[in-house]
Design a protein around this motif. Sequence first.
Motif, mmCIF file in Angstrom:
data_model
loop_
_atom_site.group_PDB
_atom_site.id
_atom_site.type_symbol
_atom_site.label_atom_id
_atom_site.label_comp_id
_atom_site.label_asym_id
_atom_site.label_seq_id
_atom_site.Cartn_x
_atom_site.Cartn_y
_atom_site.Cartn_z
ATOM 1 N N GLY A 174 -4.562 7.686 -11.019
ATOM 2 C CA GLY A 174 -4.954 6.412 -10.735
ATOM 3 C C GLY A 174 -4.211 5.317 -10.370
ATOM 4 O O GLY A 174 -2.980 5.253 -10.404
ATOM 5 N N PRO A 175 -4.700 3.988 -10.177
ATOM 6 C CA PRO A 175 -3.784 3.122 -9.962
ATOM 7 C C PRO A 175 -2.920 2.646 -11.198
ATOM 8 O O PRO A 175 -3.307 2.955 -12.363
ATOM 9 C CB PRO A 175 -4.793 1.695 -9.650
ATOM 10 N N GLY A 176 -1.708 2.203 -10.643
ATOM 11 C CA GLY A 176 -0.676 1.928 -11.887
ATOM 12 C C GLY A 176 0.185 3.053 -12.055
ATOM 13 O O GLY A 176 1.093 2.550 -12.951
ATOM 14 N N GLN A 177 -0.211 4.207 -11.704
ATOM 15 C CA GLN A 177 0.745 5.501 -11.900
ATOM 16 C C GLN A 177 1.908 5.367 -10.965
ATOM 17 O O GLN A 177 1.951 5.330 -9.851
ATOM 18 C CB GLN A 177 0.118 6.668 -11.744
ATOM 19 N N ARG A 178 3.399 5.234 -11.751
ATOM 20 C CA ARG A 178 4.658 5.323 -11.168
ATOM 21 C C ARG A 178 4.824 6.729 -10.590
ATOM 22 O O ARG A 178 4.452 7.558 -11.203
ATOM 23 C CB ARG A 178 5.620 4.910 -12.035
ATOM 24 N N PHE A 179 5.535 6.677 -9.476
ATOM 25 C CA PHE A 179 6.099 7.919 -8.964
ATOM 26 C C PHE A 179 7.157 8.344 -9.641
ATOM 27 O O PHE A 179 8.158 7.811 -9.757
ATOM 28 C CB PHE A 179 6.360 7.834 -7.312
ATOM 29 N N MET A 189 1.150 13.574 -4.073
ATOM 30 C CA MET A 189 0.679 13.858 -2.746
ATOM 31 C C MET A 189 0.550 12.523 -1.996
ATOM 32 O O MET A 189 0.836 12.330 -0.915
ATOM 33 C CB MET A 189 -0.841 14.384 -3.055
ATOM 34 N N LEU A 190 0.111 11.530 -2.892
ATOM 35 C CA LEU A 190 -0.184 10.120 -2.211
ATOM 36 C C LEU A 190 1.267 9.653 -1.627
ATOM 37 O O LEU A 190 1.172 9.156 -0.419
ATOM 38 C CB LEU A 190 -0.842 9.216 -2.890
ATOM 39 N N GLU A 191 2.243 9.784 -2.568
ATOM 40 C CA GLU A 191 3.492 9.222 -2.145
ATOM 41 C C GLU A 191 4.318 9.810 -0.894
ATOM 42 O O GLU A 191 4.674 9.394 -0.075
ATOM 43 C CB GLU A 191 4.458 9.452 -2.949
ATOM 44 N N HIS A 192 4.101 11.258 -0.728
ATOM 45 C CA HIS A 192 4.223 12.217 0.455
ATOM 46 C C HIS A 192 3.719 11.747 1.575
ATOM 47 O O HIS A 192 4.050 11.462 2.876
ATOM 48 C CB HIS A 192 4.273 13.627 0.070
ATOM 49 N N ALA A 193 2.325 11.567 1.375
ATOM 50 C CA ALA A 193 1.385 11.058 2.588
ATOM 51 C C ALA A 193 1.840 9.454 3.263
ATOM 52 O O ALA A 193 1.739 9.382 4.233
ATOM 53 C CB ALA A 193 0.000 11.235 1.828
ATOM 54 N N MET A 194 2.253 8.997 2.145
ATOM 55 C CA MET A 194 2.528 7.462 2.631
ATOM 56 C C MET A 194 3.856 7.451 3.384
ATOM 57 O O MET A 194 4.204 6.826 4.425
ATOM 58 C CB MET A 194 2.680 6.706 1.349
ATOM 59 N N GLN A 302 -5.680 2.821 -1.696
ATOM 60 C CA GLN A 302 -5.704 1.569 -1.494
ATOM 61 C C GLN A 302 -4.736 0.905 -2.400
ATOM 62 O O GLN A 302 -4.104 -0.082 -1.929
ATOM 63 C CB GLN A 302 -6.843 1.132 -1.863
ATOM 64 N N TRP A 303 -4.720 1.027 -3.808
ATOM 65 C CA TRP A 303 -3.437 0.448 -4.658
ATOM 66 C C TRP A 303 -2.012 0.643 -4.187
ATOM 67 O O TRP A 303 -1.359 -0.474 -3.983
ATOM 68 C CB TRP A 303 -3.912 0.900 -5.918
ATOM 69 N N LEU A 304 -1.951 1.967 -3.650
ATOM 70 C CA LEU A 304 -0.671 2.243 -3.302
ATOM 71 C C LEU A 304 -0.282 1.711 -1.858
ATOM 72 O O LEU A 304 0.950 0.905 -1.820
ATOM 73 C CB LEU A 304 -0.537 3.796 -3.141
ATOM 74 N N LYS A 305 -1.065 1.549 -1.270
ATOM 75 C CA LYS A 305 -0.791 0.664 0.127
ATOM 76 C C LYS A 305 -0.591 -0.962 -0.225
ATOM 77 O O LYS A 305 0.414 -1.314 0.415
ATOM 78 C CB LYS A 305 -1.908 0.821 1.106
#
Length: 309
Positions: A174-179, A189-194, A302-305
């Motif tokens: 969820g939002p707030g989780q550091r990579f 996954m979201l970091e690699h997608a970004m 959305q949070w990551l973006k």
Amino acid sequence: MQFNGKDILIIGASGFLGSTLAERLASSGKRLHLLARHHTVKHRPHAKIITGSLDDVDLLKEILPHCGTIIHTASATTPGSSARSPVSEGESNILPTLRFLELLQDFSKVHLIYLSSGGAIYGNYANSPVNENQPLSPTSYHGAGKAAIEAFLQVYKHPTGGHVTVLRPSNLYGPGQRFRPGFGIIRTMLEHAMRGTTLEIWGDGENVRDFVYIDDMADVCMRFIDKETDNGIYNVGSGERYTINQLCDVVRQACKTDLKVTFKPRRDVDARVVALDCAHLAAKLQWKQKIILEDGIRLTWQWLKNQKN
């Protein structure tokens, strides 16, 4: 020892769950003591920030008389990071918690909520989902460390009359989780997608996992704060199962973006299936998840973006 408080101590307040709980509890007006090893804790109303470790006896002797609830979210390892290093698991997690527990024996009226691991503690079983009565058979030193700490907590309760709630969550996101490389599959996954980089999957991608959105997990913790005499052990999961390959597809669809993957040899530390029976928790709290996986991934994306912008 003198006991006169109803404050809440969060151990690991700079971590993913600890910081989320701090935000939620501060907004509700609770008096907090936020303990973390590094100067990364955000200032919040009604909260005192303390830099130190959970086995700092002199520091804790000052804090504990003010506290009625302790939420222990701290963990310094993952199944991957302590692989082939049992000493690291013992020195980083087990011994500090035992030193803390030795001090806590003098504060028997405190309610301790301990965050264990539903993902690492059960190991591989042919029949799933598993409930809390399933014998523990961890496949990693990290899981073995959680099991060891749970065993010590059960012993601690009897001579002291202390109250301990053990929560065994599945995979939080969820939002707030550091990579952190190697930790948190959805966040990874979201970091690699970004970035447009390639995700490494250990094995064939058919390992099965259960995922819990961070706000749902925080809700469980907050409900147990009001159950001061609880001594139960509870799985915390969504009840939904996804293979890693299916999860990749959910990320692609929810984020409307590409996710490139490559496959690496499987690791022995990874359980094949993590599927939790959460009927005990549901009966205790009348709880069920509010955020389904697709919505949770969209919110996290959305949070990551927003963070990147």
